[in-house]
Scaffold this motif. Structure first.
Motif: not given
Length: 338
Positions: A292-300
């Motif tokens: 969830q954190r990496i998806a939010e940060a990188l607009n996945l």
């Protein structure tokens, strides 16, 4: 909670990079310390969490090894492992491949079989009671000598039916994979799968060594591979998986901001990248949190999350039939959500 976060929470997952000793929650740390009459330099769990402010990998390792001292009996290792598996159940993790560090225990007088029996008993119960499949990978501590690693490999040989792979972890800088070439050659000859931490804090050259000298099947972390175009091209061509750990990278200063994490670039370049939790209590999150954190940060987007999961299934050390079962489970789940 956003639609993507709900999707991430519910999608079936596979984890390939988790240190079981690093899953020790502060509350369990205190429970085991009391059980085993171990004095801790902290007053309570909140104070332990405040200490989780690391400047680099070594800062983390210092407190990580300190926490190991509360692990003394087979029951301790069982409780530690089963607690992690319950986190897996909550995060919809279908399969996990767990690292353990026997040298961190045998050096304290805790028998190899005590460690192994506690962990494997919990893994067996996790399969029966929670429906979670697992493999176990034994890691060598790279700040110790290769001679010590050779002794540890000898201890492991009678238990080859319980240990699927051999890994290399702990302090990376100053301890290149080449230091352990002989023991990895022997481990490969014994039929173990091979992995190694490389390219987290260490340079791309360490990844080359892990591939060419240790002949590993997967690279743990591997962030710095992108600094070497030839290396990146090789990893793509050979389909070598990278077990990336976003919140770990952030907490240890490998990246200063998740918005600058290389994971999306890795995906776009065709690298077989996966997302994992590493040492979740220390770094702020288990599998769902990391995704969830990496998806939010990188607009996945959802397709990126599915790709990461498919990569993890393919890169696992399961047999082909088991991989197909997990893949079918994932595809069926995707059909149910439309």
């Amino acid at each position: 909670m956003t639609d993507l976060n709900i999707f991430i929470a519910k999608i079936p997952k596979v984890e390939l990079h988790i240190h079981i000793e690093g899953s020790l929650e502060p509350e369990m740390l205190f429970d085991l310390a009391k059980r085993n009459a171990v004095t801790l330099p902290f007053a309570n769990a909140a104070e332990v969490r405040q200490a989780y402010n690391f400047g680099n990998l070594q800062d983390f390792l210092d407190i990580y090894y300190q926490g190991m001292h509360v692990l003394q009996t087979e029951q301790d290792f069982y409780d530690l492992t089963f607690a992690y598996l319950k986190k897996c159940q909550a995060d919809n993790v279908m399969h996990t491949e767990i690292f353990f560090d026997p040298q961190g225990h045998t050096s304290r007088g805790v028998g190899f079989e005590i460690v192994l029996n506690g962990i494997t008993h919990a893994l067996n119960d996790g399969k029966k009671k929670l429906g979670i499949n697992s493999n176990l990978i034994m890691c060598f501590l790279r700040h110790l000598s290769e001679e010590d690693a050779l002794k540890t490999l000898e201890q492991a040989l009678p238990y080859k039916d319980k240990i699927i792979g051999i890994g290399l972890d702990s302090s990376e800088v100053g301890h290149p994979p080449s230091k352990f070439e002989r023991v990895f050659v022997l481990a490969r000859a014994e039929g173990f799968k091979l992995v190694a931490h490389a390219g987290e804090e260490g340079p791309p050259a360490y990844i080359w060594e892990a591939l060419d000298l240790l002949k590993v099947d997967r690279i743990d972390h591997g962030n710095r591979a992108l600094e070497d175009k030839k290396l990146t091209a090789r990893l793509v061509k050979e389909g070598v998986a990278l077990t990336v750990c976003p919140l770990s990278n952030l907490k240890l200063g490998v990246v200063k901001d998740l918005h600058h994490h290389p994971l999306r670039t890795m995906l776009e370049k065709g690298l077989k990248v996966t997302v994992n939790s590493d040492d979740p209590p220390y770094f702020g999150g288990y599998m769902t949190d990391n995704l969830q954190r990496i998806a939010e940060a990188l607009n996945l987007e959802k397709q990126h999350i599915v790709t990461l999961t498919r990569n993890a299934i393919e890169a696992s050390f399961l047999d082909q039939n088991s991989k197909q079962v997990l893949s079918k489970h994932l595809e069926n789940w995707m059909l149910t959500i439309g």
